[in-house]
Design an enzyme around this catalytic site. Structure first.
Site, PDB file in Angstrom:
ATOM      1  N   SER B 154       3.827   0.588  -7.436  1.00 30.01           N
ATOM      2  CA  SER B 154       2.591  -0.026  -6.968  1.00 30.01           C
ATOM      3  C   SER B 154       1.911  -0.769  -8.129  1.00 30.01           C
ATOM      4  O   SER B 154       2.565  -1.553  -8.820  1.00 30.01           O
ATOM      5  CB  SER B 154       1.688   1.056  -6.363  1.00 30.01           C
ATOM      6  OG  SER B 154       0.614   0.496  -5.660  1.00 30.01           O
ATOM      7  N   ARG B 224     -11.397   5.915  -0.229  1.00 30.59           N
ATOM      8  CA  ARG B 224     -10.164   6.688  -0.274  1.00 30.59           C
ATOM      9  C   ARG B 224      -9.537   6.839   1.115  1.00 30.59           C
ATOM     10  O   ARG B 224      -8.311   6.770   1.261  1.00 30.59           O
ATOM     11  CB  ARG B 224     -10.457   8.062  -0.880  1.00 30.59           C
ATOM     12  CG  ARG B 224      -9.242   8.953  -1.043  1.00 30.59           C
ATOM     13  CD  ARG B 224      -8.197   8.357  -1.946  1.00 30.59           C
ATOM     14  NE  ARG B 224      -7.198   9.336  -2.353  1.00 30.59           N
ATOM     15  CZ  ARG B 224      -6.180   9.084  -3.152  1.00 30.59           C
ATOM     16  NH1 ARG B 224      -6.017   7.873  -3.650  1.00 30.59           N
ATOM     17  NH2 ARG B 224      -5.323  10.019  -3.480  1.00 30.59           N
ATOM     18  N   ASP B 319       6.883   0.050   4.004  1.00 28.90           N
ATOM     19  CA  ASP B 319       5.723  -0.204   3.141  1.00 28.90           C
ATOM     20  C   ASP B 319       5.062  -1.509   3.577  1.00 28.90           C
ATOM     21  O   ASP B 319       5.619  -2.585   3.395  1.00 28.90           O
ATOM     22  CB  ASP B 319       6.194  -0.295   1.685  1.00 28.90           C
ATOM     23  CG  ASP B 319       5.053  -0.478   0.692  1.00 28.90           C
ATOM     24  OD1 ASP B 319       3.895  -0.665   1.127  1.00 28.90           O
ATOM     25  OD2 ASP B 319       5.323  -0.423  -0.516  1.00 28.90           O
ATOM     26  N   HIS B 352       4.026   2.992   1.932  1.00 23.93           N
ATOM     27  CA  HIS B 352       3.861   2.778   0.495  1.00 23.93           C
ATOM     28  C   HIS B 352       4.017   4.081  -0.294  1.00 23.93           C
ATOM     29  O   HIS B 352       4.549   4.089  -1.403  1.00 23.93           O
ATOM     30  CB  HIS B 352       2.474   2.177   0.256  1.00 23.93           C
ATOM     31  CG  HIS B 352       2.243   1.677  -1.125  1.00 23.93           C
ATOM     32  ND1 HIS B 352       3.015   0.692  -1.702  1.00 23.93           N
ATOM     33  CD2 HIS B 352       1.316   2.021  -2.072  1.00 23.93           C
ATOM     34  CE1 HIS B 352       2.581   0.449  -2.932  1.00 23.93           C
ATOM     35  NE2 HIS B 352       1.553   1.238  -3.175  1.00 23.93           N
ATOM     36  N   ASP B 353       3.562   5.167   0.285  1.00 20.40           N
ATOM     37  CA  ASP B 353       3.644   6.479  -0.366  1.00 20.40           C
ATOM     38  C   ASP B 353       5.070   6.910  -0.683  1.00 20.40           C
ATOM     39  O   ASP B 353       5.263   7.841  -1.485  1.00 20.40           O
ATOM     40  CB  ASP B 353       3.007   7.548   0.529  1.00 20.40           C
ATOM     41  CG  ASP B 353       1.590   7.882   0.088  1.00 20.40           C
ATOM     42  OD1 ASP B 353       1.115   7.260  -0.883  1.00 20.40           O
ATOM     43  OD2 ASP B 353       0.958   8.752   0.715  1.00 20.40           O
TER      44      ASP B 353
END
Lengths: 377, 377
Positions: B154, B224, B319, B352-353
């Protein structure tokens, strides 16, 4: 100068319903008020009415202007008017502000007759089923026993689906645009972030902010900014804004650097000055709750069993809020029941917002379908 | 009991750099401090060092635990350790908290030596280029003239790219995971909503909240929560949470109804209690500003002309924050310059994680690449 194909100057009306309404939440509303507008004329047979249901931030003002100096027409003016795809020379078109709304219908900022104070936090949670029941009261009031069509995009499309389930004998055609049979976890997640932005705004005061003379504008603008991201596709944002900056070079401070930031801040501020936060929360809750399968307890095709309407379903390729895949779930469940359904997937770059645009291919499909509804070739 | 393949108990170190650092913003930092950790041993030739750059909310604590009772290991513990893909028996691995961070390095909550008060709002905007320059000072301090590798996912991956551009002679291998050559308008839009949630929190006080004994927790938790939506794919959210509700039936109130809501609220609260809001703002700004083409003034392949590193680029199919398409833009620009590049697109549902997960296919690719870096078959 007269505007071409416009319904012209329009006026909102109020319908006060004295029949008590039992809500899904268990709350009983002894009476309620709906603000609505109509365009065109109800014919002698009372069979040319099309009800247009609005989405999250919409209202009953579909077309025309309130005065000749009114800057903007109703939100679906491109679609509705004499000789427009939804032709008001032929159809009697009804727009209604949903219960819980902030544009005239009974909602959180209305005065609760029992307490003589704004409902605020005590205004109940409303479901799409509740809306359909309240809209049904309006339809009865207008002397319509069967709607020629129920039309809506996004949350409005969900109402069209629910109408056909809830009052199967009262809906001849359901026109469902950019909708889904329910929200995904991601959809709910975006709604929850928006709601949390509002309820944690120090001006929210648990929903009782009217009496304090404040509004949770900061939360509401965050909710709207976030909403806008999901209404547009990544591609169209790239085309419109890309990485364009406001100045000739980076400023290296906390001000907005990029045009996309200015756009979102502008949209957020504008909305926060116009819309009621309690209504916004309830509209997103109505979206979350909508699920004809009741948590998969019944299959969608089984829920659709009693439907008598015909359907037009339209989706847009770049819509990632309610993607074509979700629309096709509805199509599939209709086909499972041998229900007549036309489906169009429009190639569009605008994302979810495409349903509000006047793309020719899209509007021509609607025009043809409405013509067919009249039996006109 | 000794943890298998763990680097064990670790301790952070501090590096105080007395060389002034000229930032992209024009601000001159007379001195700064970087908190870092190292694992494994620097070999005699000093050629086995791998610098790991962290992402938005990361820090220097990559692996191991601070004590035997420490609940969680470092954030990339699955990757880094003896006999793990990044093998600390072979490599000297460095984790560093970036300048502007809130985990020990000089940042907004540090004391400004000039004023003897926290920097707060006066802490400058930092760019990825600034980070690379500050990390270079650390590398020099550790006696490393050339890094065997710079690795990151990232925002960390962007730093690996920038290292290879900025110090071409100092990077043998750049390992760039789930990254992009710059942010799209949609990426910037999400960052801006997050920032606006923070700066409009009444506790933010323009960034000078330390002295008031408050923190803009409400804004930070919104930021968040929103971030989490973009880290996960729609699919994986559907699998994990779907429309699962917390109770057996709907409550019809403003409490969280769905499990996805509880999850996001929990993640938001946790983060807001741990992370510094001023740092969060600066990390997102660093992301926004990153653009080696400088607003398309030069083509990416032209920017890459002087690169001497070899590359491993990895992307994940689901992602949507930094999609495979964006990684391939980097691959293409490298190939245009005949730079050696291996590219792997991992089929993954986690979004993405996925870059933080320990999927075998993913970790085996990294293991093989690191082995090749050592010249080991």
């Amino acid at each position: 100068m007269k505007e071409k194909n416009s319904v012209g100057i329009v006026k909102s009306k109020n319908f006060i319903c004295k029949n008590p309404l039992k809500l899904d939440s268990g709350v009983l509303l002894n009476e309620f008020e709906l603000t609505y507008e109509t365009y065109g004329k109800l014919n002698a047979k009372h069979d040319n009415a099309v009800l247009v249901c609005h989405a999250l931030s919409g209202n009953h003002h579909l077309a025309g202007r309130y005065s000749s100096s009114d800057k903007y027409p109703g939100w679906w003016d491109s679609l509705i008017g004499p000789n427009k795809p939804l032709d008001t020379n032929k159809f009697f078109v009804i727009g209604v502000n949903n219960l819980g709304g902030s544009h005239g219908s009974t909602g959180p900022k209305s005065i609760n007759p029992k307490t003589k104070k704004p409902w605020g936090s005590t205004f109940p949670i409303i479901t799409i089923q509740d809306w359909i029941n309240s809209q049904n009261e309006l339809i009865n009031h207008l002397g319509i026993s069967k709607l020629s069509g129920v039309l809506g995009g996004s949350l409005g499309g969900m109402q069209a689906v629910q109408w056909s389930i809830q009052y199967p004998e009262k809906v001849k055609n359901a026109i469902v645009i950019a909708a889904a049979p329910n929200l995904t976890a991601q959809n709910i997640a975006f709604n929850e972030v928006a709601r949390q932005a509002i309820v944690t705004d120090t001006s929210f005061n648990k929903g009782d902010y009217y009496k304090l003379g404040v509004t949770p504008k900061m939360g509401l603008r965050i909710a709207r900014m976030l909403g806008h991201i999901t209404y547009l596709s990544d591609d169209v944002m790239g085309q419109k804004f890309g990485r364009k900056i406001k100045n000739t070079e980076y400023q290296y401070n906390l001000d907005t650097e990029f045009e996309i930031e200015s756009y979102l801040n502008y949209q957020g501020d504008k909305f926060a000055n116009e819309f009621d936060a309690n209504t916004y929360i309830r509209m997103t809750k109505a979206l979350d709750y909508f699920d004809p399968t009741n948590g998969n307890k019944r299959k969608l095709s089984s829920v659709f069993k009693e439907i008598q309407s015909e359907f037009l379903i339209i989706s847009f390729t770049s819509d990632w809020r309610f993607s074509p895949k979700r629309s096709k779930e509805i199509v599939k469940a209709l086909l499972d029941n041998n229900i007549k359904v036309s489906y169009a997937e429009i190639t569009a770059t605008s994302g979810h917002d495409a349903f509000l645009m006047s793309d020719d291919r899209y509007h021509n499909i609607l025009r043809s379908y409405f013509k067919r509804m009249l039996g006109v070739k």
